[in-house]
Design a protein around this motif. Sequence first.
Motif, PDB file in Angstrom:
ATOM      1  N   ALA A 167      -3.744  -6.009  10.441  1.00 40.08           N
ATOM      2  CA  ALA A 167      -3.478  -5.401   9.134  1.00 40.08           C
ATOM      3  C   ALA A 167      -3.558  -3.883   9.219  1.00 40.08           C
ATOM      4  O   ALA A 167      -2.731  -3.169   8.609  1.00 40.08           O
ATOM      5  N   ASP A 168      -4.510  -3.348   9.984  1.00 38.06           N
ATOM      6  CA  ASP A 168      -4.616  -1.894  10.152  1.00 38.06           C
ATOM      7  C   ASP A 168      -3.390  -1.322  10.850  1.00 38.06           C
ATOM      8  O   ASP A 168      -2.850  -0.294  10.434  1.00 38.06           O
ATOM      9  N   LYS A 172      -0.743   1.333   9.237  1.00 41.95           N
ATOM     10  CA  LYS A 172      -0.422   2.630   9.871  1.00 41.95           C
ATOM     11  C   LYS A 172       1.070   2.763  10.119  1.00 41.95           C
ATOM     12  O   LYS A 172       1.664   3.812   9.875  1.00 41.95           O
ATOM     13  N   GLU A 173       1.697   1.687  10.614  1.00 38.67           N
ATOM     14  CA  GLU A 173       3.133   1.727  10.881  1.00 38.67           C
ATOM     15  C   GLU A 173       3.933   1.877   9.587  1.00 38.67           C
ATOM     16  O   GLU A 173       4.939   2.592   9.556  1.00 38.67           O
ATOM     17  N   ALA A 174       3.480   1.216   8.520  1.00 34.75           N
ATOM     18  CA  ALA A 174       4.169   1.342   7.230  1.00 34.75           C
ATOM     19  C   ALA A 174       4.057   2.767   6.703  1.00 34.75           C
ATOM     20  O   ALA A 174       5.027   3.317   6.156  1.00 34.75           O
ATOM     21  N   LYS A 175       2.896   3.384   6.867  1.00 37.89           N
ATOM     22  CA  LYS A 175       2.718   4.785   6.431  1.00 37.89           C
ATOM     23  C   LYS A 175       3.637   5.710   7.230  1.00 37.89           C
ATOM     24  O   LYS A 175       4.273   6.608   6.665  1.00 37.89           O
ATOM     25  N   LYS A 176       3.705   5.503   8.559  1.00 38.61           N
ATOM     26  CA  LYS A 176       4.584   6.323   9.399  1.00 38.61           C
ATOM     27  C   LYS A 176       6.038   6.164   8.978  1.00 38.61           C
ATOM     28  O   LYS A 176       6.773   7.146   8.871  1.00 38.61           O
ATOM     29  N   ALA A 177       6.445   4.921   8.730  1.00 44.31           N
ATOM     30  CA  ALA A 177       7.829   4.660   8.329  1.00 44.31           C
ATOM     31  C   ALA A 177       8.126   5.316   6.991  1.00 44.31           C
ATOM     32  O   ALA A 177       9.217   5.880   6.791  1.00 44.31           O
ATOM     33  N   THR A 178       7.168   5.287   6.084  1.00 46.88           N
ATOM     34  CA  THR A 178       7.362   5.908   4.768  1.00 46.88           C
ATOM     35  C   THR A 178       7.487   7.420   4.907  1.00 46.88           C
ATOM     36  O   THR A 178       8.369   8.040   4.299  1.00 46.88           O
ATOM     37  N   VAL A 179       6.625   8.040   5.700  1.00 51.25           N
ATOM     38  CA  VAL A 179       6.682   9.487   5.925  1.00 51.25           C
ATOM     39  C   VAL A 179       8.005   9.860   6.572  1.00 51.25           C
ATOM     40  O   VAL A 179       8.655  10.825   6.159  1.00 51.25           O
TER      41      VAL A 179
END
Length: 189
Positions: A167-168, A172-179
């Motif tokens: 889940a972590d 993190k990957e979702a945050k990177k993709a969003t940025v």
Amino acid sequence: MTASMRQRFDQFLHQKNCMTSLLEKIETKTGVNRSYIAIAIIGVLAVYLVIGYGASLLCNLIGFAYPAYISIKAIESPNKDDDTQWLTYWVVYGIFSIAEFFSDIFLSWFPFYYMLKCGFLLWCMAPSPSNGAELLYHRIIRPLFLKHEAQLDSVVKDLKDKAAETADVITKEAKKATVNLLGDEKKGI
């Protein structure tokens, strides 16, 4: 039926709930004893479970819908004995469902499978101290659980840790993709 079983069956049919109220209405309109009506309904259901379309759905409704309803009532009651009874049922039901998942494809071809499954589930939820869930839990499930509790706890802890780690990583990957997506959008404007 033996005299004591018949007496318990009649007592069960005279308890106050929606099913017995319906049986009472049918009994007053037809003049037929509610015991005979209940036995006829049970007989029709048994035949349907053998030859009817959707027998799996009916069997699962019987094994799930009524226990879920009674479990909610047990949770809301001040008595904790009924909570234990229905928790025991759900443990047995869960283990049975896992075992059935692997064997259902073969067993469902047997003509009496759904009738036997329904009978098993009814036995597990029977309103008596010696019902099937209590018997199976105390004689089979509990001893096996106690024998392997440490190993099971270790496996559950490992799975929990791996799930948290996964889940972590996903977060993190979702945050990177969003940025990255927002950065690409600003460049395109």
